[in-house]
Write an enzyme that holds these catalytic residues in place. Structure first.
Site, mmCIF file in Angstrom:
data_model
loop_
_atom_site.group_PDB
_atom_site.id
_atom_site.type_symbol
_atom_site.label_atom_id
_atom_site.label_comp_id
_atom_site.label_asym_id
_atom_site.label_seq_id
_atom_site.Cartn_x
_atom_site.Cartn_y
_atom_site.Cartn_z
ATOM 1 N N LYS A 158 -0.497 -11.942 -17.271
ATOM 2 C CA LYS A 158 0.185 -10.664 -17.011
ATOM 3 C C LYS A 158 -0.899 -9.592 -17.199
ATOM 4 C CE LYS A 158 4.502 -8.309 -18.136
ATOM 5 N NZ LYS A 158 4.956 -8.007 -16.789
HETATM 6 C C1 LIG Z 1 5.389 -9.905 -11.397
HETATM 7 C C2 LIG Z 1 6.443 -10.333 -12.357
HETATM 8 N N1 LIG Z 1 7.161 -11.434 -12.089
HETATM 9 C C3 LIG Z 1 8.133 -11.850 -12.908
HETATM 10 C C4 LIG Z 1 8.441 -11.158 -14.064
HETATM 11 C C5 LIG Z 1 9.512 -11.652 -14.965
HETATM 12 O O1 LIG Z 1 8.943 -12.159 -16.138
HETATM 13 P P1 LIG Z 1 9.740 -12.162 -17.497
HETATM 14 O O2 LIG Z 1 11.038 -12.809 -17.213
HETATM 15 O O3 LIG Z 1 8.926 -13.012 -18.409
HETATM 16 O O4 LIG Z 1 9.880 -10.769 -17.935
HETATM 17 C C6 LIG Z 1 7.725 -10.014 -14.387
HETATM 18 C C7 LIG Z 1 8.000 -9.261 -15.601
HETATM 19 O O5 LIG Z 1 7.351 -9.444 -16.609
HETATM 20 C C8 LIG Z 1 6.700 -9.589 -13.515
HETATM 21 O O6 LIG Z 1 6.004 -8.484 -13.783
#
Ligand SMILES: Cc1ncc(COP(=O)(O)O)c(C=O)c1O
Length: 304
Positions: A158
């Site tokens: 991330k």
């Molecule tokens: C690009 C992206 N995909 C998916 C998610 C969903 O991830 P999570 O469920 O861990 O928040 C996020 C958010 O964090 C994101 O930024």
């Protein structure tokens, strides 16, 4: 944004307005930094962080992938987030934003000697895609931007830099009169939203793309676990855009987006054009989990 009293910066709680950085902060120039987005919910037993350990682990994994050495351990980072929520008085649900970034000290692309800094902010934040979106569904556009290719970026991280693409896709969708973007991968299969994972429902089956072209999402994993416990069949497989158009239901999942129904994609009405019954069921169950109303998932909550 609703300000809180303090922000955790490099081991200390600093007044919100004084949590500043130098303009030559390395991450500002070259985009190497990693972050998390975690939510804490006001449960009957007080504020509880949802899946704190998993988010903090992913933060450290992101740092490892991008060659940033975290000065803090998993436990130290978890305790910092807990302390931040304990020392601020929040009246409603909270969003927590830890960020590991490269600070002021060197310039140039060889980043290894840059000082590593950590900041954690938390503030009260409601629904990301709107209360109306949660209830009635949102309108979505397939983006002209492909999701960052795994040939040139590292999507398990991330990473701050990965979000330029998400921003452009989100901007395009909003400027075109939609509420969210859905990105394809570089082969044309559904990847994910600009900040969420994507699901469809067809003939009672729940289908979501594999994570080779989407973030390893904690909400997606929670929803899959929940759906399987409730007896649904879940398929983790590739989806084409035309399969989305003829799905019975579609929805996004994410820490920020929670479980948000999708009622329209590229001017095709999805199902009945409103939140479908499976989406509604999973949404209700998801909120039961994060608000501590489901005993089977209590281990995911860290009470403050
Ligand atoms: C690009 C992206 N995909 C998916 C998610 C969903 O991830 P999570 O469920 O861990 O928040 C996020 C958010 O964090 C994101 O930024």
């Amino acid at each position: 944004m609703k300000k809180a009293d303090t922000i955790w910066m490099n081991g200390k709680l600093i007044p919100w307005d004084e949590a500043n950085v130098h303009v030559l902060t390395h991450t500002l120039h070259y985009g190497n930094g990693v972050f998390e987005g975690t939510r804490a919910y006001k449960t009957d037993k007080g504020l509880a962080i949802f899946r704190l350990r998993d988010h903090t682990k992913r933060l450290l994994n992101s740092a490892k992938i991008t060659m940033i050495k975290s000065p803090y351990t998993l436990e130290e980072l978890e305790n910092a987030q807990i302390e931040l929520l304990q020392k601020n008085s929040f009246e409603s649900n909270v969003y927590i934003r830890p960020l590991i970034y490269l600070g002021y000290g060197i310039m140039g692309l060889y980043h290894v000697k840059a000082p590593v800094e950590v900041a954690i902010a938390a503030w009260e934040w409601g629904s990301y895609l709107g209360d109306d979106g949660l209830e009635n569904g949102i309108r979505v556009k397939i983006s002209s931007f492909a999701r960052n290719s795994v040939k040139s970026t590292m999507g398990k991280a991330k990473a701050v830099a990965n979000y330029l693409n998400s921003q452009m896709a989100k901007f395009e969708a909003l400027e075109s009169g939609y509420e969210e973007a859905l990105l394809l991968d570089d082969e044309g299969f559904i990847a994910e939203g600009s900040g969420e994972c994507f699901f469809i429902v067809r003939d009672g089956k729940i289908i979501t793309p594999p994570n080779d072209n989407s973030l390893e999402s904690i909400t997606q994993a929670t929803v899959i676990e929940l759906a399987q416990k409730l007896g649904y069949t879940v398929e983790h497989r590739r989806i084409t855009r035309d399969e989305v158009y003829i799905a019975d239901e579609a929805f996004f999942t994410g820490t920020a987006a929670e479980v948000t129904p999708v009622r329209e994609v590229d001017a095709r009405i999805i199902g009945e054009g409103k939140r479908g019954p499976v989406t509604e069921h999973l949404q209700k169950e998801y909120f039961d989990v994060v608000y501590g109303r489901n005993k089977d998932f209590e281990h995911y909550l860290t009470y403050i």
